[in-house]
Design an enzyme around this catalytic site. Structure first.
Site, mmCIF file in Angstrom:
data_model
loop_
_atom_site.group_PDB
_atom_site.id
_atom_site.type_symbol
_atom_site.label_atom_id
_atom_site.label_comp_id
_atom_site.label_asym_id
_atom_site.label_seq_id
_atom_site.Cartn_x
_atom_site.Cartn_y
_atom_site.Cartn_z
ATOM 1 N N GLY A 8 70.534 -20.898 138.710
ATOM 2 C CA GLY A 8 70.704 -22.041 137.808
ATOM 3 C C GLY A 8 70.746 -23.334 138.596
ATOM 4 O O GLY A 8 71.490 -24.264 138.275
ATOM 5 N N GLY A 11 70.559 -26.807 137.001
ATOM 6 C CA GLY A 11 71.612 -27.207 136.061
ATOM 7 C C GLY A 11 72.502 -28.268 136.672
ATOM 8 O O GLY A 11 72.379 -28.622 137.855
ATOM 9 N N ASP A 34 65.780 -20.439 139.688
ATOM 10 C CA ASP A 34 65.809 -21.168 138.428
ATOM 11 C C ASP A 34 64.516 -20.839 137.688
ATOM 12 O O ASP A 34 63.528 -20.435 138.302
ATOM 13 C CB ASP A 34 65.911 -22.681 138.671
ATOM 14 C CG ASP A 34 66.438 -23.418 137.446
ATOM 15 O OD1 ASP A 34 67.631 -23.788 137.436
ATOM 16 O OD2 ASP A 34 65.663 -23.609 136.482
ATOM 17 N N ASP A 53 63.459 -15.448 136.303
ATOM 18 C CA ASP A 53 64.471 -15.176 135.290
ATOM 19 C C ASP A 53 65.615 -14.370 135.927
ATOM 20 O O ASP A 53 65.354 -13.341 136.569
ATOM 21 C CB ASP A 53 63.769 -14.356 134.197
ATOM 22 C CG ASP A 53 64.641 -14.056 133.007
ATOM 23 O OD1 ASP A 53 65.875 -13.980 133.167
ATOM 24 O OD2 ASP A 53 64.075 -13.870 131.922
ATOM 25 N N TYR A 150 79.365 -17.113 123.671
ATOM 26 C CA TYR A 150 79.478 -17.621 125.046
ATOM 27 C C TYR A 150 80.828 -17.227 125.661
ATOM 28 O O TYR A 150 80.897 -16.738 126.793
ATOM 29 C CB TYR A 150 79.322 -19.140 124.987
ATOM 30 C CG TYR A 150 79.515 -19.881 126.280
ATOM 31 C CD1 TYR A 150 78.512 -19.938 127.231
ATOM 32 C CD2 TYR A 150 80.708 -20.573 126.523
ATOM 33 C CE1 TYR A 150 78.691 -20.657 128.408
ATOM 34 C CE2 TYR A 150 80.892 -21.298 127.690
ATOM 35 C CZ TYR A 150 79.879 -21.334 128.621
ATOM 36 O OH TYR A 150 80.056 -22.041 129.782
ATOM 37 N N LYS A 154 81.552 -14.736 128.786
ATOM 38 C CA LYS A 154 82.247 -15.179 130.009
ATOM 39 C C LYS A 154 83.410 -14.243 130.323
ATOM 40 O O LYS A 154 83.611 -13.848 131.483
ATOM 41 C CB LYS A 154 82.748 -16.616 129.860
ATOM 42 C CG LYS A 154 81.664 -17.680 129.918
ATOM 43 C CD LYS A 154 81.083 -17.825 131.314
ATOM 44 C CE LYS A 154 80.120 -18.994 131.429
ATOM 45 N NZ LYS A 154 79.335 -18.964 132.674
ATOM 46 N N ILE A 186 83.072 -30.498 131.877
ATOM 47 C CA ILE A 186 82.766 -31.180 133.145
ATOM 48 C C ILE A 186 81.891 -32.394 132.842
ATOM 49 O O ILE A 186 80.947 -32.296 132.052
ATOM 50 C CB ILE A 186 82.031 -30.230 134.118
ATOM 51 C CG1 ILE A 186 82.907 -29.000 134.409
ATOM 52 C CG2 ILE A 186 81.682 -30.947 135.415
ATOM 53 C CD1 ILE A 186 82.195 -27.922 135.223
HETATM 54 N N1 SER Z 1 81.171 -26.911 128.791
HETATM 55 C C1 SER Z 1 80.896 -25.624 128.212
HETATM 56 C C2 SER Z 1 80.279 -25.742 126.880
HETATM 57 O O1 SER Z 1 80.532 -26.733 126.235
HETATM 58 C C3 SER Z 1 82.127 -24.798 128.092
HETATM 59 O O2 SER Z 1 82.368 -24.148 129.288
HETATM 60 O O3 SER Z 1 79.619 -24.848 126.442
#
Ligand code: SER
Length: 334
Positions: A8, A11, A34, A53, A150, A154, A186
């Protein structure tokens, strides 16, 4: 010399991490993976850029062995809003991709010695009971009832990593040293996220600097923990470098500060008086953020490996975001 593998790479975290690794150790070989060729900002810093991939079992096997990769930062993933649009694709990329990289780490560990595997997890592993206002910072073992694909992925990948680190086929000698950070939202001064649900914070600030109006997709009281990108990169590298005997858990909360969408808008407006921020909550995205904690307790990261963020709310804006974003868009910060 052994190498670092970053998946990634294009990213937000990937770009920032690669710059930081290169600045600190320019001679260290960096292998990347990537779907697309590396963006110009990082391309010259990479020793071998693989295009492919993360779910392909062979995509980086030969290069990882050729360069004797001893550390993997597995960053490739789809983010939470995108995952709710296609949950099965999310499962495929986020879970199968992680399993594939863990399998590679195990093979490398068998051949050359232990491989460090650093994984960005998320506040999305938490799922607060609907309608309950939990204001106390959430600890790592509380509220592990995620409501998004998601978050479920995780949390499961944290367990997969723990399995490969400590219990793989119940062998005594581990080949993989897996460590995970549960990141808050972040914010970067140089890049914008795509497909996440904490994206409103970055989008609001980047729009204001460019003089564009912005309608946030959450309501103004929405409060979440956030961190600046340089702190996120520091946390990844600190955790990667901590001796295993100091670690008491597989996955650590890390945090900088908790802030509401209205407070972000006020800070932006204080700096850019002409900024036009409004709030137009999207019900799907609002439900996602409402399931996440307002704040997380990162005291175990602080005591185990000395974690402490460099930026608080004020300095995040004054010393990092405002000068960084203004320079990025060529706008005066006065
Ligand atoms: N920043 C991420 C999201 O919004 C959460 O870890 O999916």
């Amino acid at each position: 010399m052994s190498a670092i593998l970053v998946t990634g790479a294009n990213g937000e975290i990937g770009q920032a991490l690669i710059r930081h690794i290169h600045d600190g150790a320019p001679e260290k070989p960096i292998i990347t993976l990537d779907l697309k060729p590396p963006v110009d900002a990082i391309a010259p810093l990479i020793t071998n850029a693989l295009i492919g991939d993360v779910t392909d079992p062979e995509v980086c096997e030969a290069a990882a062995h050729a360069h004797r990769v001893d550390t993997i930062f597995h960053l490739a993933a789809l983010l939470s809003t995108r995952c709710e649009q296609d949950p099965e694709l999310c499962h495929h990329v986020n879970v199968e991709g992680t399993l594939n990289l863990l399998r590679l780490a195990h093979a490398l560990g068998r051949a050359y010695g232990r491989v460090a595997f650093v994984f960005p997890s998320s506040i999305a592993v938490y799922g607060l009971p609907a309608g309950r206002n939990i204001s106390a910072p959430v600890r790592e073992d509380e509220y592990l009832m995620p409501t998004t694909m998601y978050g479920i992925n995780k949390l499961y990948c944290e367990h997969l990593g723990r399995y490969y680190s400590h219990y793989y086929q119940q062998e005594a000698d581990a080949c993989v040293d897996f460590r995970a950070l549960r990141f808050p939202g972040i914010i970067s001064a140089h890049t914008l996220p795509t497909g996440g649900t904490t994206d409103y914070a970055s989008e609001m600030i980047h729009a204001a600097v460019q003089g564009k109006p912005y309608a946030a997709f959450v309501h103004e009281q929405t409060r979440l923990p956030f961190m600046m990108m340089p702190d996120a990169v520091r946390a990844l590298l600190m955790l990667a470098q901590t001796p295993a005997e100091r670690l008491t858990r597989t996955a650590y909360n890390v945090n900088s500060f908790s802030i509401s969408a209205a407070e972000i808008a006020a800070l932006v407006q204080g700096q850019f008086a002409a900024s036009q921020v409004s709030f137009a909550p999207n019900p799907v995205r609002q439900r996602i953020v409402d399931s996440w904690p307002n704040d997380v307790d990162d005291s175990t990261a602080r005591s185990d490996w000395g974690w402490s963020p460099a930026f608080g709310i004020e300095t995040a804006f004054s010393d990092y975001l405002i000068p960084g974003i203004c320079a990025h868009y060529g706008v005066s910060s006065e």
